[in-house]
Structures are given as structure tokens and as C-alpha cells.
Write a protein that holds these residues in place. Structure first.
Motif, PDB file in Angstrom:
ATOM      1  N   TYR A   7      29.437  22.728 101.782  1.00  0.00           N
ATOM      2  CA  TYR A   7      29.896  21.638 100.930  1.00  0.00           C
ATOM      3  C   TYR A   7      28.656  20.914 100.443  1.00  0.00           C
ATOM      4  CZ  TYR A   7      34.641  22.320 102.683  1.00  0.00           C
ATOM      5  OH  TYR A   7      35.870  22.846 102.998  1.00  0.00           O
ATOM      6  N   THR A   8      28.579  20.663  99.132  1.00  0.00           N
ATOM      7  CA  THR A   8      27.364  20.138  98.532  1.00  0.00           C
ATOM      8  C   THR A   8      27.677  19.247  97.338  1.00  0.00           C
ATOM      9  OG1 THR A   8      25.197  20.803  97.683  1.00  0.00           O
ATOM     10  CG2 THR A   8      27.072  22.182  97.055  1.00  0.00           C
ATOM     11  N   THR A   9      26.640  18.639  96.781  1.00  0.00           N
ATOM     12  CA  THR A   9      26.738  17.895  95.522  1.00  0.00           C
ATOM     13  C   THR A   9      25.632  18.395  94.600  1.00  0.00           C
ATOM     14  OG1 THR A   9      25.297  16.124  96.327  1.00  0.00           O
ATOM     15  CG2 THR A   9      27.682  15.805  96.612  1.00  0.00           C
ATOM     16  N   TYR A  11      23.026  16.845  93.269  1.00  0.00           N
ATOM     17  CA  TYR A  11      21.691  16.483  93.714  1.00  0.00           C
ATOM     18  C   TYR A  11      21.763  16.049  95.168  1.00  0.00           C
ATOM     19  CZ  TYR A  11      17.258  14.283  94.507  1.00  0.00           C
ATOM     20  OH  TYR A  11      16.045  13.963  95.049  1.00  0.00           O
ATOM     21  N   CYS A  12      21.219  16.878  96.016  1.00  0.00           N
ATOM     22  CA  CYS A  12      21.244  16.601  97.448  1.00  0.00           C
ATOM     23  C   CYS A  12      20.032  17.280  98.062  1.00  0.00           C
ATOM     24  CB  CYS A  12      22.544  17.132  98.062  1.00  0.00           C
ATOM     25  SG  CYS A  12      22.529  17.207  99.849  1.00  0.00           S
ATOM     26  N   ARG A  34      31.296  22.241  95.517  1.00  0.00           N
ATOM     27  CA  ARG A  34      30.769  20.996  94.954  1.00  0.00           C
ATOM     28  C   ARG A  34      31.813  19.891  95.075  1.00  0.00           C
ATOM     29  NH1 ARG A  34      26.783  21.368  90.749  1.00  0.00           N
ATOM     30  NH2 ARG A  34      27.202  19.147  90.556  1.00  0.00           N
ATOM     31  N   ASP A  36      31.292  16.756  94.444  1.00  0.00           N
ATOM     32  CA  ASP A  36      31.130  15.746  93.399  1.00  0.00           C
ATOM     33  C   ASP A  36      31.896  16.123  92.131  1.00  0.00           C
ATOM     34  OD1 ASP A  36      29.353  17.871  93.022  1.00  0.00           O
ATOM     35  OD2 ASP A  36      27.848  16.638  92.038  1.00  0.00           O
ATOM     36  N   GLU A  37      32.254  17.371  92.007  1.00  0.00           N
ATOM     37  CA  GLU A  37      33.003  17.836  90.838  1.00  0.00           C
ATOM     38  C   GLU A  37      34.494  17.962  91.127  1.00  0.00           C
ATOM     39  OE1 GLU A  37      31.088  21.503  89.842  1.00  0.00           O
ATOM     40  OE2 GLU A  37      29.513  20.498  88.701  1.00  0.00           O
ATOM     41  N   THR A  39      37.244  16.091  93.629  1.00  0.00           N
ATOM     42  CA  THR A  39      37.541  15.102  94.676  1.00  0.00           C
ATOM     43  C   THR A  39      38.498  15.646  95.730  1.00  0.00           C
ATOM     44  OG1 THR A  39      39.254  14.129  93.277  1.00  0.00           O
ATOM     45  CG2 THR A  39      37.071  13.109  93.211  1.00  0.00           C
ATOM     46  N   ARG A  42      36.412  17.123  98.360  1.00  0.00           N
ATOM     47  CA  ARG A  42      35.804  16.090  99.209  1.00  0.00           C
ATOM     48  C   ARG A  42      36.777  15.705 100.321  1.00  0.00           C
ATOM     49  NH1 ARG A  42      31.809  12.129  98.874  1.00  0.00           N
ATOM     50  NH2 ARG A  42      31.332  12.736  96.744  1.00  0.00           N
ATOM     51  N   THR A  53      29.256  13.082 104.772  1.00  0.00           N
ATOM     52  CA  THR A  53      27.989  13.403 104.120  1.00  0.00           C
ATOM     53  C   THR A  53      27.843  14.898 103.865  1.00  0.00           C
ATOM     54  OG1 THR A  53      26.903  13.597 106.277  1.00  0.00           O
ATOM     55  CG2 THR A  53      26.832  11.429 105.187  1.00  0.00           C
TER      56      THR A  53
END
Length: 85
Positions: A7-9, A11-12, A34, A36-37, A39, A42, A53
Motif C-alpha cells: 500500500y503506497t501513495t 510521494y512517499c 495507491r 491516495d487515488e 479512498t 485506504r 501510514t
């Protein structure tokens, strides 16, 4: 080799470091989700891991945790055996 999911975003820096470490240990494919793209992803990540995080890394069915957890696993000599299943 066990499947790696992260799981990432977008910019990390810790995600980048985790990817670099995994690549150095022979991982050629990482499924990146992703959050951040999407929800909904998330929410799924938070439910699965209990954490907010990124990165959150799974190797096979094992929740490794974040970059610090991944790095500790590597220092203990347990990362490569986990990757190899």
C-alpha cells in the motif's frame, strides 16, 4: 517467490526505500495499491493492518508492516526466507 503487495501513495520516501530494499533482495514485481487515488483502498488497508501510514507491506499472507519493520526483518536475516516462502 511469495507475492509482494505494498500500500503506497504517489510521494512517499519510505515507500521508495522499501521498494529499493525489496529489489535488492531479488523482488522483481511489487503490486502497488495507491491509497491516495482510491479512498476505498485506504479504508481496506486500515482495516487489514490497523495502521494509517504507508507503506504497508504484505509478503504472501504475512503483514510485514512499514519500512522500519521491513528493514528490521532484513537485518535479522528473516526477509529473504520470507520472500522465498
Amino acid at each position: 517467490m511469495n507475492k509482494v503487495v505494498m500500500y503506497t501513495t504517489g510521494y512517499c520516501p519510505f515507500c521508495t526505500r522499501a521498494e529499493m530494499l525489496l529489489t535488492q533482495r531479488g523482488v522483481t514485481q511489487i503490486e502497488k495499491i495507491r491509497i491516495d487515488e482510491d479512498t476505498a483502498q485506504r479504508a481496506i488497508m486500515m482495516e487489514r493492518t490497523g495502521r494509517r501510514t504507508v507503506p504497508q507491506i504484505y509478503i504472501g499472507e504475512t503483514h510485514v508492516g512499514g519500512f522500519d519493520d521491513l528493514s528490521a526483518l532484513d537485518r535479522e536475516g528473516k526477509l529473504i526466507p520470507l520472500l522465498n516462502g
